[in-house]
Write an enzyme that holds these catalytic residues in place. Structure first.
Site, PDB file in Angstrom:
ATOM      1  N   ASP A 106      -2.072  -8.539  13.517  1.00 39.30           N
ATOM      2  CA  ASP A 106      -3.119  -7.868  14.295  1.00 39.30           C
ATOM      3  C   ASP A 106      -3.053  -8.274  15.767  1.00 39.30           C
ATOM      4  O   ASP A 106      -3.291  -7.455  16.662  1.00 39.30           O
ATOM      5  CB  ASP A 106      -4.510  -8.200  13.711  1.00 39.30           C
ATOM      6  CG  ASP A 106      -4.616  -7.785  12.257  1.00 39.30           C
ATOM      7  OD1 ASP A 106      -4.125  -6.691  11.927  1.00 39.30           O
ATOM      8  OD2 ASP A 106      -5.154  -8.559  11.441  1.00 39.30           O
ATOM      9  N   ARG A 109       0.820  -1.223   0.000  1.00 41.92           N
ATOM     10  CA  ARG A 109       0.000   0.000   0.000  1.00 41.92           C
ATOM     11  C   ARG A 109       0.846   1.262   0.000  1.00 41.92           C
ATOM     12  O   ARG A 109       1.927   1.291   0.564  1.00 41.92           O
ATOM     13  CB  ARG A 109      -0.855   0.042   1.273  1.00 41.92           C
ATOM     14  CG  ARG A 109      -2.040  -0.850   1.229  1.00 41.92           C
ATOM     15  CD  ARG A 109      -3.048  -0.435   2.286  1.00 41.92           C
ATOM     16  NE  ARG A 109      -2.641  -0.779   3.648  1.00 41.92           N
ATOM     17  CZ  ARG A 109      -3.201  -0.264   4.728  1.00 41.92           C
ATOM     18  NH1 ARG A 109      -4.162   0.646   4.624  1.00 41.92           N
ATOM     19  NH2 ARG A 109      -2.811  -0.645   5.931  1.00 41.92           N
ATOM     20  N   ARG A 140      -6.305  -1.753   1.816  1.00 39.95           N
ATOM     21  CA  ARG A 140      -5.781  -3.055   1.371  1.00 39.95           C
ATOM     22  C   ARG A 140      -6.574  -3.547   0.149  1.00 39.95           C
ATOM     23  O   ARG A 140      -6.034  -4.184  -0.733  1.00 39.95           O
ATOM     24  CB  ARG A 140      -5.842  -4.074   2.506  1.00 39.95           C
ATOM     25  CG  ARG A 140      -4.837  -3.776   3.619  1.00 39.95           C
ATOM     26  CD  ARG A 140      -4.746  -4.892   4.636  1.00 39.95           C
ATOM     27  NE  ARG A 140      -3.793  -4.592   5.703  1.00 39.95           N
ATOM     28  CZ  ARG A 140      -4.098  -3.940   6.828  1.00 39.95           C
ATOM     29  NH1 ARG A 140      -5.312  -3.520   7.041  1.00 39.95           N
ATOM     30  NH2 ARG A 140      -3.166  -3.726   7.738  1.00 39.95           N
ATOM     31  N   MET A 180       5.531  -7.273   9.948  1.00 43.20           N
ATOM     32  CA  MET A 180       4.806  -8.328   9.216  1.00 43.20           C
ATOM     33  C   MET A 180       5.694  -9.547   9.038  1.00 43.20           C
ATOM     34  O   MET A 180       5.234 -10.692   9.113  1.00 43.20           O
ATOM     35  CB  MET A 180       4.331  -7.783   7.859  1.00 43.20           C
ATOM     36  CG  MET A 180       3.451  -8.732   7.087  1.00 43.20           C
ATOM     37  SD  MET A 180       1.929  -9.221   7.948  1.00 43.20           S
ATOM     38  CE  MET A 180       2.155 -11.000   8.026  1.00 43.20           C
ATOM     39  N   HIS A 191      -8.818  -9.110   7.886  1.00 42.93           N
ATOM     40  CA  HIS A 191      -7.516  -8.445   8.034  1.00 42.93           C
ATOM     41  C   HIS A 191      -7.514  -7.109   7.306  1.00 42.93           C
ATOM     42  O   HIS A 191      -6.607  -6.795   6.557  1.00 42.93           O
ATOM     43  CB  HIS A 191      -6.416  -9.384   7.506  1.00 42.93           C
ATOM     44  CG  HIS A 191      -5.044  -8.811   7.627  1.00 42.93           C
ATOM     45  ND1 HIS A 191      -4.473  -8.476   8.835  1.00 42.93           N
ATOM     46  CD2 HIS A 191      -4.123  -8.487   6.694  1.00 42.93           C
ATOM     47  CE1 HIS A 191      -3.264  -7.989   8.636  1.00 42.93           C
ATOM     48  NE2 HIS A 191      -3.023  -7.971   7.341  1.00 42.93           N
ATOM     49  N   ASN A 240      -1.918  -8.973   0.428  1.00 40.62           N
ATOM     50  CA  ASN A 240      -3.218  -8.344   0.648  1.00 40.62           C
ATOM     51  C   ASN A 240      -3.982  -8.103  -0.644  1.00 40.62           C
ATOM     52  O   ASN A 240      -3.368  -8.033  -1.693  1.00 40.62           O
ATOM     53  CB  ASN A 240      -2.991  -7.002   1.377  1.00 40.62           C
ATOM     54  CG  ASN A 240      -2.908  -7.221   2.871  1.00 40.62           C
ATOM     55  OD1 ASN A 240      -3.768  -7.862   3.457  1.00 40.62           O
ATOM     56  ND2 ASN A 240      -1.853  -6.694   3.481  1.00 40.62           N
TER      57      ASN A 240
HETATM   58  N1  APR Z   1       5.830 -13.884  -8.112  1.00 41.51           N
HETATM   59  C1  APR Z   1       6.711 -13.799  -7.101  1.00 41.51           C
HETATM   60  N2  APR Z   1       7.052 -12.654  -6.514  1.00 41.51           N
HETATM   61  C2  APR Z   1       6.472 -11.537  -6.954  1.00 41.51           C
HETATM   62  C3  APR Z   1       5.528 -11.543  -8.007  1.00 41.51           C
HETATM   63  C4  APR Z   1       5.213 -12.787  -8.597  1.00 41.51           C
HETATM   64  N3  APR Z   1       4.322 -12.894  -9.592  1.00 41.51           N
HETATM   65  N4  APR Z   1       5.129 -10.271  -8.205  1.00 41.51           N
HETATM   66  C5  APR Z   1       5.799  -9.507  -7.329  1.00 41.51           C
HETATM   67  N5  APR Z   1       6.620 -10.275  -6.581  1.00 41.51           N
HETATM   68  C6  APR Z   1       7.571  -9.869  -5.540  1.00 41.51           C
HETATM   69  C7  APR Z   1       8.299  -8.577  -5.875  1.00 41.51           C
HETATM   70  O1  APR Z   1       9.340  -8.806  -6.821  1.00 41.51           O
HETATM   71  C8  APR Z   1       8.826  -8.182  -4.498  1.00 41.51           C
HETATM   72  O2  APR Z   1      10.103  -8.730  -4.252  1.00 41.51           O
HETATM   73  O3  APR Z   1       6.911  -9.607  -4.321  1.00 41.51           O
HETATM   74  C9  APR Z   1       7.775  -8.799  -3.541  1.00 41.51           C
HETATM   75  C10 APR Z   1       6.933  -7.761  -2.843  1.00 41.51           C
HETATM   76  O4  APR Z   1       7.761  -6.972  -2.069  1.00 41.51           O
HETATM   77  P1  APR Z   1       7.475  -5.437  -1.793  1.00 41.51           P
HETATM   78  O5  APR Z   1       7.103  -4.758  -3.061  1.00 41.51           O
HETATM   79  O6  APR Z   1       8.612  -4.912  -1.008  1.00 41.51           O
HETATM   80  O7  APR Z   1       6.130  -5.484  -0.902  1.00 41.51           O
HETATM   81  P2  APR Z   1       5.967  -5.881   0.649  1.00 41.51           P
HETATM   82  O8  APR Z   1       6.009  -4.665   1.487  1.00 41.51           O
HETATM   83  O9  APR Z   1       6.869  -7.015   0.959  1.00 41.51           O
HETATM   84  O10 APR Z   1       4.437  -6.377   0.665  1.00 41.51           O
HETATM   85  C11 APR Z   1       4.009  -7.487  -0.077  1.00 41.51           C
HETATM   86  O11 APR Z   1       2.371  -8.224   1.531  1.00 41.51           O
HETATM   87  O12 APR Z   1       1.411  -7.291   3.452  1.00 41.51           O
HETATM   88  C12 APR Z   1       1.315  -7.505   2.104  1.00 41.51           C
HETATM   89  O13 APR Z   1       0.055  -5.585   1.479  1.00 41.51           O
HETATM   90  C13 APR Z   1       1.293  -6.216   1.358  1.00 41.51           C
HETATM   91  O14 APR Z   1       0.396  -7.263  -0.540  1.00 41.51           O
HETATM   92  C14 APR Z   1       1.566  -6.705  -0.016  1.00 41.51           C
HETATM   93  C15 APR Z   1       2.558  -7.830   0.199  1.00 41.51           C
END
Ligand code: APR
Length: 316
Positions: free
Chosen positions: A152, A83, A89, A230, A179, A121
């Site tokens: 949470d 986000r 979310r 998280m 959530h 999310n």
């Molecule tokens: N397959 C595998 N990994 C992926 C894919 C995919 N198709 N698409 C994106 N990713 C990876 C990205 O390359 C990145 O390394 O998912 C990771 C996400 O990391 P961030 O962008 O840093 O996000 P983050 O803060 O870790 O949150 C991820 O968790 O809590 C939830 O709301 C949050 O949905 C979000 C998720």
């Protein structure tokens, strides 16, 4: 010691990296398999130098998803976009729904018996998406698919202990429902040790727990949402599952699962975990009138989120 392979899908991200570090410290894991679309060789090489038991492998891109998942018993999924300020979310749905669907299809194919822990999310929708994918593949076991709501609970414990001057390591407050926003329902009346608040303070605290994720989103000012807390919560939930898999008795965590506790078909409640995943849903227990009221208020929103996830898979 049992040989257990655990995979993190989205391992290079803000949650994935610190969570993988925490999992690398678990003596219960023999193989930590890291999957992402970028940077996994580096993250895996880095973690592999740590002198703990788990062997670490990195796998990049969908061609390597099978290798990442073969033989896994627990899969934790934090892949997706986080986000930004002003987003809920649910605003993440369009991007994350298809990411989770693809990864769930991989799990259904390569490790259909694994426990799946969803962090991506909106969890209220991504857990139903995962279940629908497993149903389509004919390998659905509702006792093995969990939405991780542990953060949470962690937040409730912290805020209550801080406010009341308690030892946080001995403070435990269940959180039920979903959530996201008002679907998050802390059962403060069931906190151990018992705590009490005047109604206005109780509502303020409940509100803070429901919106705690937004506190972090705003503090990060555009750089994302909660990652470190998280990661802690995700690792705690996965390690509890592993302990239960290894035969430890009495392991209880709240989790968002297929449920008949309320009229929402997925709902988080305290769960007794066992070697086959969810052993017994412990339900709501005794709730106060105020808690009953906010559960009722949460249900329409939660049911809408669930249907959105189910419809997404059914329409494809
Ligand atoms: N397959 C595998 N990994 C992926 C894919 C995919 N198709 N698409 C994106 N990713 C990876 C990205 O390359 C990145 O390394 O998912 C990771 C996400 O990391 P961030 O962008 O840093 O996000 P983050 O803060 O870790 O949150 C991820 O968790 O809590 C939830 O709301 C949050 O949905 C979000 C998720």
């Amino acid at each position: 010691r049992a040989n257990r392979k655990v995979a993190v899908l989205g391992a290079s991200g803000g949650i994935g990296q610190p969570m993988s570090l925490l999992l690398k410290q678990s003596p219960l894991i023999s193989h930590l398999s890291l999957f992402d679309i970028v940077h996994t060789p580096g993250v895996a090489a880095d973690l592999s130098h740590i002198e703990t038991r788990a062997k670490v492998t990195g796998h990049t891109g969908n061609d390597e998803l099978g290798a990442a998942l073969d033989g896994c018993e627990v899969v934790v999924i934090p892949a997706g976009v986080p986000r930004k300020p002003g987003m809920t979310r649910d605003d993440l749905f369009n991007t994350n729904a298809s990411i989770v669907q693809t990864l769930a299809e991989g799990c259904a194919k390569h490790c259909p018996e694994a426990m799946i822990c969803i962090i991506s999310n909106p969890v209220n929708s991504t857990v139903p998406i995962t279940s629908e994918v497993f149903k389509k593949a004919g390998v659905y076991d509702p006792k093995k698919i969990f939405g991780v709501t542990t953060l949470d609970i962690v937040r409730s414990n912290t805020f209550i202990a801080e406010g009341k001057g308690l030892d946080v390591s001995k403070t435990s407050c269940p959180v039920v429902g979903g959530h996201s926003g008002i679907t998050i329902v802390p059962l403060i009346s069931q906190c151990s040790p018992k705590v009490s608040y005047p109604q206005d303070e109780l509502e303020k605290l409940t509100n803070r727990i429901q919106n705690a994720g937004t506190e972090v989103v705003n503090a990060k000012a555009g750089a994302g949402s909660a990652t470190l807390s998280m990661a802690y919560a995700g690792a705690r939930f996965a390690c509890s599952l592993l302990e239960a898999l290894n035969g430890k008795e009495g392991v209880i965590e709240c989790g968002f699962v297929k449920s008949d506790v309320t009229k929402a078909t997925y709902f988080s409640t305290p769960l007794l975990l066992g070697p086959k995943g969810l052993e017994r849903n412990l339900g709501l227990g005794e709730v106060s009138d105020y808690e009953r009221k906010i559960i009722e208020e949460a249900l329409p929103e939660l049911m809408k989120n669930i249907k959105k996830g189910e419809d997404f898979v059914k329409s494809r």
